[in-house]
Every structure is written in structure tokens, then in C-alpha cells.
Design an enzyme around this catalytic site. Structure first.
Site, short mmCIF file in Angstrom:
data_model
loop_
_atom_site.label_atom_id
_atom_site.label_comp_id
_atom_site.label_asym_id
_atom_site.label_seq_id
_atom_site.Cartn_x
_atom_site.Cartn_y
_atom_site.Cartn_z
CD GLU A 1 37.23 23.93 -79.39
OE1 GLU A 1 37.99 24.88 -79.24
OE2 GLU A 1 36.68 23.35 -78.43
CG ASP B 1 41.91 20.98 -74.27
OD1 ASP B 1 42.95 20.56 -73.74
OD2 ASP B 1 41.86 22.03 -74.93
#
Length: 389
Positions: free
Chosen positions: A163, A175
Site C-alpha cells: 500500500e 489495518d
């Protein structure tokens, strides 16, 4: 549980052959500890029973074909393992692609392609981590298909790297960690600095977690998120002139009060205060749960929202409206915004027999004030990403 048989027949229609295996990856919600992760503090997330499903079949060539029932209009997206670059037209598929590329960069051999059908029941843009859910799902699929024997913490780290570097979003690790390491009926106390973690059982006796989605289109979050990060970094640098610390999360409330006069800008002092106090609140909240004091846990959630509203200033009228309505509702012991802020969701702990009236009242009053409806999801706490068939 979604109807897997329906998904299996969808897969067969799309790819003309049957799927070989099925995987599930949860969404996540952070119960308390907001905007603390990049300030060297603790977070307290849990994985949810809503998430992303994937049906998979291996191919003999080097091509990867992916389809998402959530983005039907994009059809089947195809790319080759020999040309793993970010392509705008591949939209959501850049998330799984980034994970494959990151695994390869770390020296893992992905010898052949595959076909995957994705289906998620996490609302996109809700702040419940649909993107991280897909990333950890892809990592788990690769680990299983090609017998890579990677432990989950390392999968999580590579998904965060995907990411950061492939997608270009400067997210923390919370997350992916919550999604990969989730455990049924437990939240995870995670120190984002050291990745030390522990599980706390949540005895929800007669209460449920209800997520309320503002349904606000999120535009502001990324720019303000980066602004808050830099405000905290400046405050930290000023404190470091008088105190030997590496992160705001190391300070107690008392220590912060002693050194806050070193921060020249009162706005930055407010930001740093939130980071310090929220981190301590999170540790108190975990202790409250261990002592089965759900009422105190709820009060600390409320205090967290007030700090995010007044000191960190990341809420906005939509989140504040949902939370203030929740605080007035019968059977609610705690409510706060969760996620980056400026939209997204609130997390509420609501007595089971009050949920229907809570949803009805909050929906009606929010809609009349804001002009559009919120959405509600009653969720339970789930295990992390895994193969289910």
C-alpha cells in the site's frame, strides 16, 4: 456468512471452470486509539464478521484474471506476472497486484497465474478497511497456493509495504495487522512502534457493536491526515529539545503537561495533547475490559471522541451528529468516530434489545439534519484472514 454456493456458481459462469478454494478476509474497526499509530502509540482494533471473500483457481500460464462482484462494470481484469506495474485502468485490482509484486520483490516465487473472483460486503469508503482486507486476502492466497510458509505478521508487513510503495498511500500498519491477526471475540492491543501485541477478550454480555456510516463522500481525509501528522512531528521535535523521547506515545499525561510549554504553536500543542492522552486512554480502556467494566470502556470511548473533535479537529458535522445522537440514545454505553475522520463511520456499543430503536431514531434525526441517510451494520468480532473451503 455469504452464500458461498452462489459465489461458486458465479465463478464457474465467469471462468468456465470451477473454483478450487475459498478464502475470507475480515474488515476491521478500531475501538479506541485513534491517530495514535503514527505517534508511536497503541491502538485497539478488532476484525469483523463483514469482509471480503475470494474464490480461486490456478492457471498453467503466467496470466492473472480477477473480477469483483462489487465492480461488475469493470468486468474481468487481466494482467501478466511478467508485467507487474500500477495501471490506473485496473482500478481496485492494483491492490492485489501490488501484493503479488511485493511478494516477488521479497524473493518469493509466484510460478504461475490464477483466476480470482472477489466479493466484499464492507462498504467502500466507509473507513472499515476494504482495501487492507483485499491486500491481506491476496497475501494469504499466495501463501496457500504456492506453499510459501510465511507467518502472518510478515504477510501483514508486506501488505502494508504494497500500500505504501505500489499504491502510494502512507498508511500505518494497524489495518493490515488487525485483519491478518484477528481473533474471534478479541480485540488486539497493538504497539505500532514495536509491533508488540496482546489479545483482550471482549465479554459483550447483552451488548453489540453497531457501526454507523455517515455516507459522506470523503474528499478531505488524505490532505488533513498528512497535515495532522506533520503538526505532531513539529510538536515532538520541540519537546525533544528538553526531553529524551522518540515518540509522543512515550509520554504520560503528567509528563506532557510539564513540557507542553515548549510547543510554540497552541494548535500544535492541542494535536500533541490528543496523541498523548488518547494513547493513555487506550491503555485504561484495555484495563477496564480486563476488569469487565464495559461502562468505563464506553466512557473512555466518549472521551476519545471529544478529544478528536476539540483537540485533533478531525470529526466534522456528520460524525459529530451521529455521535451526539448516540449519546442521547437509550442503551448506548459508548460512541465515537473511528478511522481517519472527516466522514466514514462511528463505532457504538449498544444494548441488544435497544438496537432497533437506536437505528430508527438516529437515522431519522441525522437525515433531517444532514439531508441524507446514514447506514448501520451490527457486527461481531471475527477471526483473521483464512482459507474457508
Amino acid at each position: 456468512m455469504e452464500n458461498i454456493n452462489v459465489l461458486k456458481s458465479d465463478f464457474t459462469k465467469l471462468f468456465a471452470k470451477d473454483a478450487e478454494s475459498v478464502f475470507f478476509s475480515p474488515g476491521r474497526v478500531n475501538l479506541i486509539g485513534e491517530h495514535t499509530d503514527y505517534n508511536g502509540g497503541n491502538v485497539f482494533p478488532c476484525a469483523l464478521t463483514i469482509g471480503t471473500y475470494a474464490l480461486v483457481r490456478q492457471r498453467e500460464d503466467k496470466n492473472v484474471l480477477v473480477n469483483s462482484l462489487n465492480f461488475k462494470e469493470l468486468g474481468i481484469l487481466e494482467f501478466s506476472l511478467e508485467n507487474m506495474i500500477y495501471e490506473k485502468q485496473h482500478d481496485w485490482a492494483n491492490y492485489p497486484k501490488g501484493v503479488i509484486k511485493t511478494f516477488e520483490n521479497h524473493g518469493y516465487n509466484i510460478p504461475n497465474g490464477f483466476e480470482i473472483l472477489f466479493y466484499g460486503n464492507i462498504p467502500n469508503g466507509s473507513g472499515l478497511s476494504s482495501s487492507a482486507s483485499i491486500e491481506v486476502l491476496m497475501g494469504t492466497i499466495l501463501n496457500d497456493l504456492f506453499n510459501l510458509n510465511i507467518n502472518m505478521v510478515d504477510i501483514v508487513k508486506m501488505c502494508q509495504e504494497a500500500e505504501n510503495k505500489f499504491i502510494g498511500v502512507n498508511c500505518g500498519i494497524m489495518d493490515q495487522f488487525a485483519i491478518g491477526m484477528g481473533k474471534e471475540n478479541c480485540a488486539i492491543l497493538l504497539d505500532c512502534n514495536t509491533l508488540k501485541y496482546s489479545y483482550s477478550t471482549i465479554a459483550m454480555d447483552g451488548y453489540k457493536i453497531v457501526i454507523a456510516n455517515t455516507n459522506k463522500k470523503r474528499g478531505l481525509a488524505d490532505s488533513k491526515y498528512n497535515e495532522r501528522r506533520s503538526e505532531c512531528e513539529t510538536a515532538l521535535a520541540e519537546i525533544q529539545k528538553v526531553k529524551n523521547i522518540n515518540a509522543l506515545g512515550e509520554l504520560t499525561e503528567e509528563e506532557f503537561e510539564e513540557v507542553k510549554s515548549c510547543i510554540s504553536d497552541p494548535i500544535k500543542a492541542k494535536r500533541a495533547k490528543h496523541a498523548v492522552y488518547e494513547n493513555r486512554r487506550t491503555l485504561k480502556a484495555v484495563k477496564a475490559l480486563e476488569e469487565n467494566d464495559l461502562t468505563l470502556f464506553g466512557k473512555l470511548m466518549n472521551d476519545s471522541h471529544i478529544s478528536l473533535r476539540d483537540d485533533y479537529e478531525v470529526t466534522g458535522i456528520e460524525l459529530d451528529t451521529l455521535v451526539s445522537l448516540a449519546w442521547k440514545s437509550e442503551g448506548v454505553i459508548g460512541a465515537r468516530m473511528t478511522g481517519a475522520g472527516f466522514g466514514g463511520c462511528t463505532v457504538n456499543i449498544v444494548k441488544e434489545d435497544c438496537i432497533d430503536s437506536f437505528v430508527e431514531k438516529v437515522k431519522a434525526e441525522y437525515t433531517s439534519k444532514i439531508g441524507y441517510e446514514p447506514s448501520f451494520y451490527v457486527v461481531s468480532i471475527s477471526d483473521g484472514t483464512r482459507k474457508i473451503g
